[in-house]
Scaffold this motif. Structure first.
Motif, PDB file in Angstrom:
ATOM      1  N   ALA A 154       0.839  -1.192   0.000  1.00 35.35           N
ATOM      2  CA  ALA A 154       0.000   0.000   0.000  1.00 35.35           C
ATOM      3  C   ALA A 154       0.878   1.248   0.000  1.00 35.35           C
ATOM      4  CB  ALA A 154      -0.926  -0.023   1.213  1.00 35.35           C
ATOM      5  N   LEU A 155       0.235   2.408   0.176  1.00 34.04           N
ATOM      6  CA  LEU A 155       0.923   3.697   0.101  1.00 34.04           C
ATOM      7  C   LEU A 155       0.739   4.513   1.386  1.00 34.04           C
ATOM      8  CD1 LEU A 155      -0.165   4.521  -3.525  1.00 34.04           C
ATOM      9  CD2 LEU A 155       2.212   4.645  -2.769  1.00 34.04           C
ATOM     10  N   PRO A 156       1.664   5.408   1.693  1.00 30.60           N
ATOM     11  CA  PRO A 156       1.528   6.275   2.875  1.00 30.60           C
ATOM     12  C   PRO A 156       0.623   7.469   2.585  1.00 30.60           C
ATOM     13  CG  PRO A 156       3.625   6.694   1.807  1.00 30.60           C
ATOM     14  CD  PRO A 156       2.978   5.563   1.050  1.00 30.60           C
ATOM     15  N   ILE A 157      -0.676   7.198   2.430  1.00 28.54           N
ATOM     16  CA  ILE A 157      -1.681   8.207   2.099  1.00 28.54           C
ATOM     17  C   ILE A 157      -2.850   8.060   3.067  1.00 28.54           C
ATOM     18  CG2 ILE A 157      -3.357   8.927   0.331  1.00 28.54           C
ATOM     19  CD1 ILE A 157      -1.387   8.053  -1.803  1.00 28.54           C
ATOM     20  N   VAL A 158      -3.427   9.176   3.488  1.00 25.91           N
ATOM     21  CA  VAL A 158      -4.605   9.163   4.355  1.00 25.91           C
ATOM     22  C   VAL A 158      -5.841   8.964   3.487  1.00 25.91           C
ATOM     23  CG1 VAL A 158      -5.996  10.457   6.007  1.00 25.91           C
ATOM     24  CG2 VAL A 158      -3.496  10.672   6.037  1.00 25.91           C
ATOM     25  N   GLU A 159      -6.575   7.887   3.712  1.00 26.27           N
ATOM     26  CA  GLU A 159      -7.730   7.573   2.882  1.00 26.27           C
ATOM     27  C   GLU A 159      -8.881   8.539   3.129  1.00 26.27           C
ATOM     28  OE1 GLU A 159     -10.559   3.800   1.528  1.00 26.27           O
ATOM     29  OE2 GLU A 159      -8.713   3.468   2.661  1.00 26.27           O
ATOM     30  N   ALA A 160      -9.570   8.929   2.044  1.00 28.74           N
ATOM     31  CA  ALA A 160     -10.687   9.861   2.146  1.00 28.74           C
ATOM     32  C   ALA A 160     -11.898   9.356   1.367  1.00 28.74           C
ATOM     33  CB  ALA A 160     -10.267  11.232   1.619  1.00 28.74           C
ATOM     34  N   THR A 161     -12.045   8.018   1.247  1.00 31.54           N
ATOM     35  CA  THR A 161     -13.158   7.469   0.472  1.00 31.54           C
ATOM     36  C   THR A 161     -14.463   7.439   1.260  1.00 31.54           C
ATOM     37  OG1 THR A 161     -12.684   5.199   1.185  1.00 31.54           O
ATOM     38  CG2 THR A 161     -11.562   6.000  -0.820  1.00 31.54           C
ATOM     39  N   GLY A 162     -14.389   7.298   2.583  1.00 29.20           N
ATOM     40  CA  GLY A 162     -15.589   7.154   3.393  1.00 29.20           C
ATOM     41  C   GLY A 162     -16.272   5.813   3.234  1.00 29.20           C
ATOM     42  N   LEU A 163     -15.600   4.847   2.632  1.00 26.28           N
ATOM     43  CA  LEU A 163     -16.187   3.529   2.398  1.00 26.28           C
ATOM     44  C   LEU A 163     -16.294   2.738   3.698  1.00 26.28           C
ATOM     45  CD1 LEU A 163     -14.177   2.688  -0.835  1.00 26.28           C
ATOM     46  CD2 LEU A 163     -16.668   3.034  -0.706  1.00 26.28           C
ATOM     47  N   PRO A 164     -17.247   1.824   3.791  1.00 29.80           N
ATOM     48  CA  PRO A 164     -17.360   1.014   5.019  1.00 29.80           C
ATOM     49  C   PRO A 164     -16.152   0.125   5.263  1.00 29.80           C
ATOM     50  CG  PRO A 164     -18.871   0.231   3.308  1.00 29.80           C
ATOM     51  CD  PRO A 164     -18.339   1.548   2.841  1.00 29.80           C
TER      52      PRO A 164
ATOM     53  N   ALA B 206     -13.024   1.125   4.509  1.00 28.58           N
ATOM     54  CA  ALA B 206     -11.860   2.008   4.391  1.00 28.58           C
ATOM     55  C   ALA B 206     -10.744   1.559   5.334  1.00 28.58           C
ATOM     56  CB  ALA B 206     -12.253   3.442   4.699  1.00 28.58           C
ATOM     57  N   SER B 207      -9.539   2.027   5.045  1.00 28.08           N
ATOM     58  CA  SER B 207      -8.366   1.662   5.830  1.00 28.08           C
ATOM     59  C   SER B 207      -8.561   1.922   7.316  1.00 28.08           C
ATOM     60  CB  SER B 207      -7.155   2.454   5.338  1.00 28.08           C
ATOM     61  OG  SER B 207      -6.046   2.273   6.203  1.00 28.08           O
ATOM     62  N   ARG B 208      -8.155   0.970   8.121  1.00 27.14           N
ATOM     63  CA  ARG B 208      -8.171   1.119   9.576  1.00 27.14           C
ATOM     64  C   ARG B 208      -6.800   1.513  10.119  1.00 27.14           C
ATOM     65  NH1 ARG B 208     -11.778  -4.201  11.453  1.00 27.14           N
ATOM     66  NH2 ARG B 208     -13.703  -3.594  10.340  1.00 27.14           N
ATOM     67  N   ARG B 209      -5.861   1.753   9.221  1.00 22.76           N
ATOM     68  CA  ARG B 209      -4.509   2.125   9.631  1.00 22.76           C
ATOM     69  C   ARG B 209      -4.258   3.574   9.236  1.00 22.76           C
ATOM     70  NH1 ARG B 209      -2.197  -3.704   8.237  1.00 22.76           N
ATOM     71  NH2 ARG B 209      -2.522  -4.573  10.309  1.00 22.76           N
ATOM     72  N   ALA B 210      -4.052   4.386  10.219  1.00 20.03           N
ATOM     73  CA  ALA B 210      -3.896   5.822   9.972  1.00 20.03           C
ATOM     74  C   ALA B 210      -2.715   6.089   9.046  1.00 20.03           C
ATOM     75  CB  ALA B 210      -3.687   6.550  11.306  1.00 20.03           C
ATOM     76  N   GLY B 211      -2.986   6.867   8.003  1.00 19.74           N
ATOM     77  CA  GLY B 211      -1.917   7.283   7.110  1.00 19.74           C
ATOM     78  C   GLY B 211      -1.460   6.249   6.111  1.00 19.74           C
ATOM     79  N   VAL B 212      -2.160   5.117   6.008  1.00 17.05           N
ATOM     80  CA  VAL B 212      -1.797   4.068   5.051  1.00 17.05           C
ATOM     81  C   VAL B 212      -3.068   3.635   4.329  1.00 17.05           C
ATOM     82  CG1 VAL B 212      -0.712   1.815   4.707  1.00 17.05           C
ATOM     83  CG2 VAL B 212       0.037   3.279   6.588  1.00 17.05           C
ATOM     84  N   MET B 213      -2.989   3.512   2.988  1.00 21.61           N
ATOM     85  CA  MET B 213      -4.155   3.032   2.245  1.00 21.61           C
ATOM     86  C   MET B 213      -3.724   2.336   0.956  1.00 21.61           C
ATOM     87  SD  MET B 213      -5.916   6.276   0.203  1.00 21.61           S
ATOM     88  CE  MET B 213      -7.010   5.197  -0.727  1.00 21.61           C
ATOM     89  N   HIS B 214      -4.613   1.500   0.459  1.00 21.75           N
ATOM     90  CA  HIS B 214      -4.409   0.883  -0.850  1.00 21.75           C
ATOM     91  C   HIS B 214      -4.915   1.857  -1.902  1.00 21.75           C
ATOM     92  CE1 HIS B 214      -2.602  -3.042  -0.532  1.00 21.75           C
ATOM     93  NE2 HIS B 214      -3.282  -3.267   0.565  1.00 21.75           N
ATOM     94  N   ALA B 215      -4.048   2.792  -2.272  1.00 18.59           N
ATOM     95  CA  ALA B 215      -4.407   3.842  -3.223  1.00 18.59           C
ATOM     96  C   ALA B 215      -3.961   3.517  -4.639  1.00 18.59           C
ATOM     97  CB  ALA B 215      -3.805   5.171  -2.782  1.00 18.59           C
ATOM     98  N   CYS B 216      -3.512   2.282  -4.877  1.00 24.74           N
ATOM     99  CA  CYS B 216      -3.078   1.909  -6.227  1.00 24.74           C
ATOM    100  C   CYS B 216      -3.696   0.597  -6.697  1.00 24.74           C
ATOM    101  CB  CYS B 216      -1.553   1.822  -6.276  1.00 24.74           C
ATOM    102  SG  CYS B 216      -0.855   2.048  -7.925  1.00 24.74           S
ATOM    103  N   GLY B 217      -4.548  -0.008  -5.859  1.00 24.52           N
ATOM    104  CA  GLY B 217      -5.261  -1.200  -6.298  1.00 24.52           C
ATOM    105  C   GLY B 217      -4.539  -2.508  -6.129  1.00 24.52           C
ATOM    106  N   HIS B 218      -3.439  -2.522  -5.360  1.00 20.47           N
ATOM    107  CA  HIS B 218      -2.718  -3.773  -5.177  1.00 20.47           C
ATOM    108  C   HIS B 218      -3.550  -4.792  -4.394  1.00 20.47           C
ATOM    109  CE1 HIS B 218       1.426  -1.589  -5.724  1.00 20.47           C
ATOM    110  NE2 HIS B 218       0.565  -1.335  -6.691  1.00 20.47           N
ATOM    111  N   ASP B 219      -4.492  -4.300  -3.588  1.00 24.52           N
ATOM    112  CA  ASP B 219      -5.419  -5.213  -2.916  1.00 24.52           C
ATOM    113  C   ASP B 219      -6.241  -5.975  -3.950  1.00 24.52           C
ATOM    114  OD1 ASP B 219      -6.570  -2.771  -3.663  1.00 24.52           O
ATOM    115  OD2 ASP B 219      -7.909  -2.667  -1.944  1.00 24.52           O
ATOM    116  N   GLY B 220      -6.668  -5.279  -5.003  1.00 24.07           N
ATOM    117  CA  GLY B 220      -7.424  -5.932  -6.072  1.00 24.07           C
ATOM    118  C   GLY B 220      -6.580  -6.867  -6.906  1.00 24.07           C
ATOM    119  N   HIS B 221      -5.335  -6.466  -7.174  1.00 31.10           N
ATOM    120  CA  HIS B 221      -4.447  -7.344  -7.951  1.00 31.10           C
ATOM    121  C   HIS B 221      -4.225  -8.659  -7.208  1.00 31.10           C
ATOM    122  CE1 HIS B 221      -2.571  -3.296  -9.441  1.00 31.10           C
ATOM    123  NE2 HIS B 221      -3.809  -3.469  -9.858  1.00 31.10           N
TER     124      HIS B 221
END
Length: 400
Positions: free
Chosen positions: A88-98, A100-115
């Motif tokens: 994942a990436l060191p980005i704060v998620e702002a999707t508001g999805l149910p 959404a990342s539970r780790r502050a400052g880290v999110m899958h912002a490039c889709g590697h979770d989907g890959h």
């Protein structure tokens, strides 16, 4: 395409659609628990446990947190590699999805979770009902986001331990219609190099510039001069890019500082252009610095290589897509991309192809590396069905 093949590919899509909900759940679970480069401990554990339960031979820890799964079937001699990235990436998620990342400052912002989820879904189908003969190597790679996880896996023996006749990878592409597949022969993604330029001057009072050697003025001239490399040294028919992303100098309005520091990203689509840019940057910066009476220190770090798809493997991968989805869903020769990918290192070792699966092009679509990005779960069934069909075609059972 024969009627039998049309029926077969339709069944592949139907089977993967039936499995999609389970692997969408896995994708969203990974999304909730993102991990940065070389920290993918939970993700690799989940991947390894599933693969082992499905009968794969597993090696963990290759490249730090990588997982390689191997499945041999029949007496076929061909060896296939399929790769997915996990970090994942060191980005704060702002999707508001149910989910959404539970780790502050880290999110899958490039889709590697989907890959990862797409390749896992394909792995299950290939283990339980795959019709192939040969060796299937599934590569779950850490640290694609700047960490060079692919190179580390190679250095630790990836292709020595798990030889492949060809290797393939897939990445989602925002702005491309959802589920469409994009291919390109030859150079597809740019090299990416990091350059840090430190200009050492002589500090002084802002009211007495004649007693100083001002690195800020020199840095300003360097920024402008760098742009002439692309406009006057590079062939205008080739992609070349020099971006100064940071310029730091000084702390007070009336003080000329000792140093100014510039940080650059440098990108090219051919090895020759990459060499040219490096030569010209070093020569131009040194000359500019000398003209202002300052000294230049250049830290030039080679990053990811140009990603080059080999012709035969790309043609094969494109044909597989056309058989599965139809010609209208396949872009046979899409544009080259200025972004970079460390799958390039794998393609320097083994022939293969990197392709794009469309993440959607509708209103409100979001680019990767953005706090509002999310992988399109509609691609789980399509992407995994593609991997299944490609594996079965590449490792085809010999006709009797």
């Amino acid at each position: 395409m024969t009627p039998d093949m049309t029926t077969s590919t339709a069944r592949k899509l139907q089977r993967m659609q039936a499995l999609a909900d389970e692997f969408i759940g896995i994708r969203q679970r990974i999304h909730q628990h993102p991990e940065l480069a070389f920290e993918e401990h939970e993700t690799s554990q989940l991947v390894a446990e599933r693969l082992q339960a499905w009968g794969y031979q597993i090696e963990r820890g290759l490249g730090g947190t990588g997982v390689v799964a191997q499945l041999q079937r029949g007496d076929g001699g061909k060896r296939l590699g399929l790769r997915a990235d996990m970090d994942a990436l060191p980005i704060v998620e702002a999707t508001g999805l149910p989910y959404a990342s539970r780790r502050a400052g880290v999110m899958h912002a490039c889709g590697h979770d989907g890959h990862t989820a797409m390749l896992l879904a394909a792995a299950r189908q290939l283990a339980h009902g795959g019709q192939f003969s040969g060796t299937l190597n599934l590569i779950f790679q850490p640290a694609e986001e700047g960490g060079g996880g692919a190179l580390r896996m190679i250095e630790e023996g990836l292709f020595r331990k798990y030889p492949c006749d060809a290797v393939f990878a897939m990445h989602n592409g925002p702005g491309v219609p959802q589920g469409g597949l994009v291919f390109r022969d030859g150079p597809m993604m740019a090299s990416s190099d990091y350059v840090k330029i430190t200009l050492h001057g002589r500090g002084g009072h802002g009211a007495e510039p004649h007693r100083a050697a001002d690195p800020i003025v020199a840095a300003s001239s360097v920024v402008m001069a760098l742009q002439t490399i692309v406009s006057r040294n590079a062939n205008p028919m080739e992609m070349a890019l020099i971006t100064v992303g940071a310029l730091n100098a000084g702390q007070a309005n009336n003080v000329i500082p000792q140093t100014a520091v510039l940080e650059l990203t440098v990108r090219a689509l051919t090895r020759e252009m990459r060499e040219l840019l490096e030569r010209r940057i070093k020569a131009l910066v040194a000359a500019q610095a000398d003209s202002f009476g300052v000294r230049a220190e250049i830290d030039y770090r080679r990053g990811y290589s140009v990603l080059v798809n080999t012709p035969a493997e790309t043609a094969f991968a494109r044909d597989v897509a056309t058989e599965l989805l139809g010609a209208e869903k396949v872009d046979r020769h899409g544009p080259a991309l200025p972004a970079s990918e460390d799958f390039s290192f794998m393609l320097e070792q083994v022939p293969g192809c990197y392709l794009i699966i469309g993440n959607g092009d509708g209103e409100g679509g979001c680019s990767v590396h953005n706090p509002g990005y999310d992988f399109n779960d509609g691609n789980i069934a399509i992407g995994s069905a593609y991997w299944v069909h490609l594996a079965e075609r590449f490792l085809a059972v010999a006709s009797q």
